[in-house]
Design an enzyme around this catalytic site. Structure first.
Site, PDB file in Angstrom:
ATOM      1  N   HIS A 193      11.276   2.183   0.163  1.00  0.00           N
ATOM      2  CA  HIS A 193      10.193   3.120   0.487  1.00  0.00           C
ATOM      3  C   HIS A 193       9.347   2.488   1.584  1.00  0.00           C
ATOM      4  CE1 HIS A 193       7.878   0.338  -1.928  1.00  0.00           C
ATOM      5  NE2 HIS A 193       8.672   0.560  -2.963  1.00  0.00           N
ATOM      6  N   GLU A 194       8.300   3.182   1.951  1.00  0.00           N
ATOM      7  CA  GLU A 194       7.441   2.741   3.054  1.00  0.00           C
ATOM      8  C   GLU A 194       6.880   1.322   2.819  1.00  0.00           C
ATOM      9  OE1 GLU A 194       5.654   2.549   6.534  1.00  0.00           O
ATOM     10  OE2 GLU A 194       7.171   4.037   5.986  1.00  0.00           O
TER      11      GLU A 194
ATOM     12  N   HIS B 164       8.430  -1.233   1.513  1.00  0.00           N
ATOM     13  CA  HIS B 164       9.425  -2.199   1.995  1.00  0.00           C
ATOM     14  C   HIS B 164       9.416  -2.257   3.525  1.00  0.00           C
ATOM     15  CE1 HIS B 164      11.323  -1.172  -2.007  1.00  0.00           C
ATOM     16  NE2 HIS B 164      11.334  -2.480  -2.051  1.00  0.00           N
TER      17      HIS B 164
ATOM     18  N   GLY C  53       5.697  -8.407  -1.077  1.00  0.00           N
ATOM     19  CA  GLY C  53       4.551  -7.504  -1.214  1.00  0.00           C
ATOM     20  C   GLY C  53       3.518  -8.031  -2.198  1.00  0.00           C
TER      21      GLY C  53
ATOM     22  N   SER D  88       6.375   2.041  -5.309  1.00  0.00           N
ATOM     23  CA  SER D  88       7.308   1.263  -6.111  1.00  0.00           C
ATOM     24  C   SER D  88       8.599   2.064  -6.223  1.00  0.00           C
ATOM     25  CB  SER D  88       6.724   1.051  -7.514  1.00  0.00           C
ATOM     26  OG  SER D  88       7.743   0.666  -8.413  1.00  0.00           O
TER      27      SER D  88
END
Ligand code: PAF
Length: 292
Positions: free
Chosen positions: A34-35, A37, A148, A186
């Site tokens: 997703h964004e 990452h 992250g 997530s």
């Protein structure tokens, strides 16, 4: 973007980059990207010449076989997102490639980083993470690796391990990315129904209320924790796994909060486990902020 499925091929590529004087940036993932990452890839690009991502759903970090089975796998979409974000290569090994016959070595960080929060409720999880990250570092040979902040305990454990094992890798924390409604991105969010998502929003809302209360002078951990619990436990099928105030100085649970504390929580919403935390003074966290 090159894709490698064997350790030998990824190693040969990395060796060629290093011989050419390139600095390798690395973003390890379990896919279902997703964004959040992609933001890690962008940070890695700023800090290196070429970026490698890995996609590997690591069996040794799952304490629950059903959770491993249900983990979303979206390889084709992941590859096109990584290529679009400017990754030069992606390493996508199979479990048999990573854990070959007779595998018998594990890496375990002990001490205050691994006796609380997710480590307490998911026994063996961080041993699996530390082991696979060490193995991936040995294959990819990165100069810098980006993780992250959402998985704060994970990145602090990886940083401790890198320091203790004298691994030549700089560990960088990138800020948590949130959807417009506030939910931390997530891979597990895609398992939430619309109703589940509405319940899950109690987590960022509660954390934000706690941050505001801290800003207004509240210092009692129990009161801050209560603000999170109150937002979540009004719903059916919502269970708090943990909610604690942790001082980054020593990574200890504290009853009185100060500016070096985070409020961290894990929650099961309709059986989906989500984690999030907030630094009570509102700042993003760098590894240098943590003394443990
Ligand atoms: O954060 C993750 O996705 C995983 O724990 C990691 C770091 C890729 C190790 O499997």
């Amino acid at each position: 973007m090159d894709q490698f499925t064997t350790i030998a091929d990824q190693r040969a590529w990395s060796r060629a980059q290093l011989l050419a004087g390139k600095r390798i940036g690395f973003v390890p993932t379990m896919g279902a990207l997703h964004e959040g990452h992609l933001s890690l890839v962008r940070v890695a690009r700023q800090k290196s010449d070429v970026v490698v991502a890995s996609i590997f759903v690591n069996p040794t970090q799952f304490d629950n076989p059903e959770d491993l089975e249900r983990y979303p796998r979206t390889l084709e979409a992941d590859l096109s997102m990584l290529a679009g974000a400017g990754c030069a290569a992606v390493f996508t090994p199979t479990p048999a490639e990573m854990y070959q016959e007779g595998h018998a070595t594990f890496v375990e960080v002990v001490g205050p980083l691994t006796d609380k929060l997710c480590a307490a409720t998911r026994p063996g999880h961080f041993r699996g993470v530390a082991t696979v990250v060490t193995k991936l570092f040995g294959v990819v040979r990165p100069d810098v690796a980006v993780f992250g902040q959402k998985d704060l305990q994970q990145v602090l454990i990886v940083n401790r391990m890198v320091t203790d094992l004298n691994l030549p890798v700089e560990v960088v924390v990138a800020p948590t990315v949130r959807d417009p409604d506030g939910l931390a991105m997530s891979s597990r969010n895609r398992r939430l129904s619309a109703a589940g998502r509405a319940k899950a929003l109690g987590l960022p809302r509660g954390l934000e209320l706690a941050r505001q209360a801290f800003g207004a002078g509240e210092r009692q951990s129990l009161k801050l924790i209560e603000l999170v619990a109150n937002e979540l436990l009004v719903h059916e099928n919502v269970e708090l796994d943990y909610c604690d105030v942790i001082n980054l100085n020593g990574f200890a649970e504290v009853t009185t909060a100060d500016h070096r504390c985070v409020l961290a929580a894990a929650v099961f919403v309709d059986g989906v486990r989500l984690i999030d935390h907030i630094h009570l003074d509102g700042r993003a966290i760098a590894v240098a902020d943590v003394d443990v």
